[in-house]
Write an enzyme that holds these catalytic residues in place. Sequence first.
Site, PDB file in Angstrom:
ATOM      1  N   GLU A 194      63.573   2.750 -21.937  1.00 21.37           N
ATOM      2  CA  GLU A 194      64.728   2.667 -22.844  1.00 21.37           C
ATOM      3  C   GLU A 194      65.239   4.048 -23.232  1.00 21.37           C
ATOM      4  O   GLU A 194      65.559   4.293 -24.399  1.00 21.37           O
ATOM      5  CB  GLU A 194      64.372   1.863 -24.096  1.00 21.37           C
ATOM      6  CG  GLU A 194      64.084   0.400 -23.807  1.00 21.37           C
ATOM      7  CD  GLU A 194      63.987  -0.450 -25.056  1.00 21.37           C
ATOM      8  OE1 GLU A 194      63.703   0.089 -26.133  1.00 21.37           O
ATOM      9  OE2 GLU A 194      64.177  -1.673 -24.944  1.00 21.37           O
ATOM     10  N   GLU A 297      63.154  -6.573 -20.026  1.00 20.64           N
ATOM     11  CA  GLU A 297      62.476  -7.142 -21.188  1.00 20.64           C
ATOM     12  C   GLU A 297      63.387  -8.192 -21.783  1.00 20.64           C
ATOM     13  O   GLU A 297      64.520  -7.902 -22.155  1.00 20.64           O
ATOM     14  CB  GLU A 297      62.193  -6.084 -22.264  1.00 20.64           C
ATOM     15  CG  GLU A 297      61.124  -5.104 -21.868  1.00 20.64           C
ATOM     16  CD  GLU A 297      60.915  -4.018 -22.927  1.00 20.64           C
ATOM     17  OE1 GLU A 297      61.129  -4.278 -24.125  1.00 20.64           O
ATOM     18  OE2 GLU A 297      60.551  -2.901 -22.525  1.00 20.64           O
TER      19      GLU A 297
HETATM   20  C1  GAL Z   1      61.499  -2.606 -26.616  1.00 21.63           C
HETATM   21  C2  GAL Z   1      60.533  -1.628 -25.990  1.00 21.63           C
HETATM   22  C3  GAL Z   1      59.158  -2.233 -25.894  1.00 21.63           C
HETATM   23  C4  GAL Z   1      58.765  -2.833 -27.208  1.00 21.63           C
HETATM   24  C5  GAL Z   1      59.798  -3.839 -27.626  1.00 21.63           C
HETATM   25  C6  GAL Z   1      59.563  -4.493 -28.962  1.00 21.63           C
HETATM   26  O1  GAL Z   1      62.618  -1.982 -27.075  1.00 21.63           O
HETATM   27  O2  GAL Z   1      60.959  -1.249 -24.716  1.00 21.63           O
HETATM   28  O3  GAL Z   1      58.256  -1.240 -25.511  1.00 21.63           O
HETATM   29  O4  GAL Z   1      58.667  -1.809 -28.136  1.00 21.63           O
HETATM   30  O5  GAL Z   1      61.026  -3.208 -27.769  1.00 21.63           O
HETATM   31  O6  GAL Z   1      58.371  -5.159 -28.975  1.00 21.63           O
END
Ligand code: GAL
Length: 994
Positions: A194, A297
């Site tokens: 990110e 994600e």
């Molecule tokens: C995303 C990040 C993950 C984790 C998630 C929240 O933004 O890439 O590593 O932090 O948020 O659980």
Amino acid sequence: MRLLVLLASLLNVFLLSVRGQTNLTQWPVHNTGFTDAIQWDHYSIIIGGVRTFLWSGEIHYWRIPVPEVWRDLLEKIKAAGFNGISVYAHWAFHAPNNKTLDFTSGARNFEPILDIAKEVGLFVTMRGGPYVNAETTAGGFALWTTTGAYGPLRNNDPRYTAAWTPFMDEINRITAKHQLTNGGPIVLTQIENEICCQRNSDGSLDTPVVDYMIDLQENARAHDVVIPIITNAPNFNTRSWSTDYLPGPGEQDIYGLDSYPLCWSCNLAECGSGSASTAYADHFDLVSPTQPSFLPEFQGGSYNPWGGPQGGCPDNIGTNFVSMYYRHLAAERVTAANLYMLFGGQNWGGLATNLVSTSYDYSAPIQESRIIADKFYETKLIGLFFRAAQDLVMTDRTPFSTAVATTPNVGATVLRNPETQAGFYVARQSDMKATTTVDFKLNIATKTTGNLTVPVFGNAIRLVGVQSKIIVSDFRFGNNTLVYSTAEVLSHSVVDGQSILALWLPDGEFGEFSILGGSKKREVISGTGGGFHQVGDNLVLSYKQQTTQSVLQFDNFRVLLLPRSLAYTFWAPTLTNDPIVTPETVVFVNGPYLVRSLALNGSLVAVTGDIANAATLEVFAPTTYTSLQWNGKTLATHKTSYGSLKASLPKPGLDAATLQKSLTLSGWKFSVALPEADAEYDDSKWVIADHLTTPNPTQPLTLPVLYADDYGFHTGVQIFRGRFAGEATGANLTVQGGTASGWSAWLNSDYIGSFPGIVSAASGALALSFENATLVSSGENVLTVVMDHSGHDQRDAALNPRGILGATLLSTSNTTFTKWTIAGNAGGESNIDPIRGVIAEGGLHAERLGWHLPGFDDSLWATRSPSDGIDNGTIAFFRTTSRLDVPIGYDVSLEFILNSPPGSVLRAQLYVNGYQYGKFVPQIGHQIAFPVPPGILNVRGENTIGLSLWSQTAEGAQVDVQWNVLGVYESAWDPGFDASALQPGWTAERLQFA
Ligand code: GAL
């Protein structure tokens, strides 16, 4: 290389400008330039020439540091219909200091998870770092980089580049070894996480960050990583690193967007106000139109922050969420997505950040205890569908519209495969959060039968509140075609050359499906099938879903109609380990809590899996097979009238209640554990804190610098001892351990006060009075400060210091501190226990001396239990052992429950065989239940249980510790492996760390 990247970007601008938007032949097919084993275009990722719907889930090996357990989890993931996992590495976990990289000790060798993925049949997305975020300490940065000595991190600063390069060398070496082109499961790799942004707000390039991305990419390529490199954008607005959007240097192969529509945290305030967009299709059309719509994600659950609700917020992101939002991914034409998290696990030892404590359950489909329940089963329904819906990998989309439904405020997004015309109507209420129940019919366009309003004969389609359904049209299964089905497709299998189609509906709802070309044979063999209608050549069945399975025999295929309750325990194991599943390799099984594998052997169908209760095992196997075997035992099997094999699985001999009764924790031993508070305590071997400067951008309030990281201590409790001689009436202290951390102080053994911690502040400042303490009239006084550490902050805040920011004495005669010493984890960065690692423990007296380790001799300690507690402001340690004798053939999920009287102000840490698996801070909340996995726990053997108890009031504290049995399963997976190598015992070496 940089020039090449630039040229490639320019070429893309050209391609984009000449390409029209509509004609499918115009979408370019990309590859990395190093292999065409993996390609991608506007529609999907093409693996080995096969368009693939990548349905993946996130799991972190370092949050379950027991390689044997990885198989259990990956088998569960595969069973739910996933074809991939995504794995973050963790630089700090592998790099205790800036000279050592450990990829061999215990779980630090993560190659087994890659091997198991290959064996089980799952693709892997490797997300190696250097930065991962992940709610872990410093977001995964090597902790020694948090001092400021390596610059602000995440840019092209040569100090930082030199720091990450050896780690990424090794990550990329392992990635290359296990990539698809070398026979391994890794198909995608992510560098960084990110990271924002390619451009500054004025549109100019952010060169330090861009060069960093180029360096990371070059490192991967230099290690022969030939597969696509992905990026994950944190939100809709950053739009960085996509070759399709404002081309420029630093771009990577495939752009992805991360999204948590219902908030990644149970504390919704963390996500700000306003509702999150889920308009992914528009976003990808804008930012990455020539690439698949990809979510590296997508919300699998949400973490429960310090002070959050006990047990998390599973209702917010439960089965309704799964039903609505995972189908919505398909509606947005997403063909590659990874659920973050699919299995969360635990922040054992010092893995936690100040955001979350021990539990990283994440309310994920697989619970931190490894138990699977409704959320897993609901996820399985959609996972099996994605796997079975081969035409979903290439679709064009008509946005959500209510025009296709006959009832107001209901509509569908329509996806149509441009090659086959198969249609997917993703239906829902206009308001994705509406809780009303609606009935509707759908206007569909079929290739084979023209326009229809369905159901034609039967009762309407129903949506109960937050629920979505995918109504298929022209859906191919084997040699047959469903013109449409208002019941959802679960899976299909080909057995003896004939298809079996499984459809499901919520119990009691109405369904209707139409078979292209009809069928002469239409036998309802089991259950109530409903009514048949002949429509032209097609055969339509309209029915009410029974609470039992119905089986229908047609000319050359069978249809199973399953109520949701039975669909939950319906499985579709595969006969090969190819992650891309074809129906010929699928064999249907129903009945058990879990089916892990199925093999055909002679006349035997060998099924492995787990049950908690008696069950009926049913297998739809080829006719030559006559007997069933369950976990190696051959069963009395009979063949049903519709050709399946059935056998009874008797109730397991062990159940949770019986096991619970046999578990007790008694025989506790006790020792006080704060000798450091005594002015006479010998700390001559401690580190002297005498730095007058710090590389940290945050400057201390007073000198010397008392930032623990500057002295090589990065995790866990830290102890500071300040000496002074002369008059003083008190001290002003500002101590920063991270949010929810706390600290306490003693003067010459007298307790003088505590900052108990709050979730809204990383530090606590107190003016402490010496009124109730005794100063020595001549010689040195010692102020001892014990600071709990809730981990380092993430992103650029990782450099926020931990330790004492300022310490001054209140004195009319200007008495000042003359010397400070610091103790942290035993050996600091020297990594004295490479198996558990520097991340594992802190600097409590008991930890430094290894009282938490198996084999420490407590025979001279007093007998006293933590529920008797301690009666003043101090720190103590309790130990006991507990034997478990879980019979062979059973898996168990066990946890410890910690409780204290209301109003308690304390900090307790639970240790199991030397691993800190629980942090209990009742004044902050929420966590009282601490599951511990096999391998940390010996389920057939002795366990050393330890508890540190730190009272943060002069009144003392007590904690009650109990076993709790969460689940008992007769299982094909054995938790009773020998884990002694993961549990090194106490050695006399520890004595030097007093
Ligand atoms: C995303 C990040 C993950 C984790 C998630 C929240 O933004 O890439 O590593 O932090 O948020 O659980």
